[in-house]
Motif scaffolding. Structure first.
Motif, PDB file in Angstrom:
ATOM      1  N   VAL A 275       0.840  -1.206   0.000  1.00 15.22           N
ATOM      2  CA  VAL A 275       0.000   0.000   0.000  1.00 15.22           C
ATOM      3  C   VAL A 275       0.871   1.251   0.000  1.00 15.22           C
ATOM      4  N   ALA A 276       1.910   1.254   0.838  1.00 12.15           N
ATOM      5  CA  ALA A 276       2.799   2.415   0.923  1.00 12.15           C
ATOM      6  C   ALA A 276       3.578   2.639  -0.375  1.00 12.15           C
ATOM      7  N   LEU A 277       3.798   1.600  -1.155  1.00  9.40           N
ATOM      8  CA  LEU A 277       4.476   1.753  -2.446  1.00  9.40           C
ATOM      9  C   LEU A 277       3.516   2.132  -3.563  1.00  9.40           C
ATOM     10  N   VAL A 278       2.337   1.509  -3.576  1.00 18.40           N
ATOM     11  CA  VAL A 278       1.413   1.672  -4.693  1.00 18.40           C
ATOM     12  C   VAL A 278       0.684   3.014  -4.649  1.00 18.40           C
ATOM     13  N   VAL A 279       0.239   3.456  -3.469  1.00 16.41           N
ATOM     14  CA  VAL A 279      -0.540   4.701  -3.380  1.00 16.41           C
ATOM     15  C   VAL A 279       0.246   5.898  -3.929  1.00 16.41           C
ATOM     16  N   PRO A 280       1.500   6.126  -3.534  1.00 15.94           N
ATOM     17  CA  PRO A 280       2.224   7.254  -4.143  1.00 15.94           C
ATOM     18  C   PRO A 280       2.495   7.042  -5.639  1.00 15.94           C
ATOM     19  N   ALA A 281       2.654   5.793  -6.063  1.00 21.02           N
ATOM     20  CA  ALA A 281       2.934   5.532  -7.476  1.00 21.02           C
ATOM     21  C   ALA A 281       1.733   5.850  -8.361  1.00 21.02           C
ATOM     22  N   LEU A 282       0.525   5.787  -7.815  1.00 20.50           N
ATOM     23  CA  LEU A 282      -0.681   6.051  -8.591  1.00 20.50           C
ATOM     24  C   LEU A 282      -1.042   7.535  -8.652  1.00 20.50           C
ATOM     25  N   GLN A 283      -0.294   8.379  -7.980  1.00 21.87           N
ATOM     26  CA  GLN A 283      -0.600   9.812  -7.963  1.00 21.87           C
ATOM     27  C   GLN A 283      -0.174  10.464  -9.271  1.00 21.87           C
ATOM     28  N   SER A 284      -0.703  11.650  -9.522  1.00 21.06           N
ATOM     29  CA  SER A 284      -0.436  12.342 -10.784  1.00 21.06           C
ATOM     30  C   SER A 284       0.972  12.933 -10.855  1.00 21.06           C
ATOM     31  N   TRP A 285       1.593  13.204  -9.728  1.00 21.54           N
ATOM     32  CA  TRP A 285       2.941  13.761  -9.750  1.00 21.54           C
ATOM     33  C   TRP A 285       3.940  12.660 -10.049  1.00 21.54           C
ATOM     34  N   ASP A 286       5.101  13.044 -10.498  1.00 19.47           N
ATOM     35  CA  ASP A 286       6.117  12.098 -10.950  1.00 19.47           C
ATOM     36  C   ASP A 286       6.966  11.624  -9.780  1.00 19.47           C
ATOM     37  N   GLN A 287       6.683  10.414  -9.305  1.00 20.11           N
ATOM     38  CA  GLN A 287       7.482   9.838  -8.217  1.00 20.11           C
ATOM     39  C   GLN A 287       8.803   9.316  -8.796  1.00 20.11           C
TER      40      GLN A 287
END
Length: 180
Positions: free
Chosen positions: A34-46
């Motif tokens: 969850v901690a990896l996937v949630v930021p990866a799905l955001q619109s900003w470029d991780q």
């Protein structure tokens, strides 16, 4: 000890594992995902480094919860968010924070036990209450910080730091420390 003997020993310990140990490691895996996937799905470029390094660190944290892998994983996810994430509070930030809290608590629980340990329910209850408080207070502190931040209250940093300190003290007292 040869590699074959090490694998045989590890498989024997896995077969002898209690449900609590396996459950703690499963919780580490799910919360870390969850901690990896949630930021990866955001619109900003991780940064790609978070996913490339995060997945092996998460696997190492599941297999060896008493190593530094869980701590480095949590730092990596948090730094990835701070480098390119938005500055305002959002539900994705709260979900990521809850995932990191759960990874921290589950790896701390699993790290104190050998993989073949049998755990009594009283030990689980001792970890359940502080964990539940931490998971429930994270969104509350985030919401309070968003309200204080949006209101332009003088000393809002002190209010936020005080809220985090009260949260930490509540979790500490819920864990039932001995004050001898």
């Amino acid at each position: 000890m040869s590699v074959d003997e090490k694998i045989t020993l590890w498989l024997a310990q896995l077969r002898a594992s209690g449900r609590a140990v396996l459950l703690a490691r499963l919780v580490i895996a799910v919360a870390g995902a969850v901690a990896l996937v949630v930021p990866a799905l955001q619109s900003w470029d991780q940064p790609d480094l978070v996913a490339i390094v995060g997945v092996p660190l998460l696997l190492a944290a599941v297999v060896l919860p008493d190593s530094l892998a869980a701590m480095v994983f949590m730092l990596l996810v948090a730094l990835g968010w701070m480098m390119r994430g938005p500055g305002e509070l959002s539900w994705s930030l709260v979900l990521t924070a809850i995932g990191l809290i759960v990874v921290h608590l589950a790896s701390a629980f699993a790290a104190q036990l050998p993989s073949y340990a049998r755990v009594h329910r009283a030990a689980l209850r001792r970890w359940w209450l502080p964990g539940a408080i931490a998971v429930l207070l994270a969104p509350a502190v985030a919401g309070a910080a968003a309200l204080v931040r949006g209101a332009d209250v003088a000393g809002s940093l002190l209010v936020t730091v005080a809220a985090i300190a009260v949260t930490a003290a509540t979790i500490w007292f819920a864990a039932g420390p001995k004050l001898d």
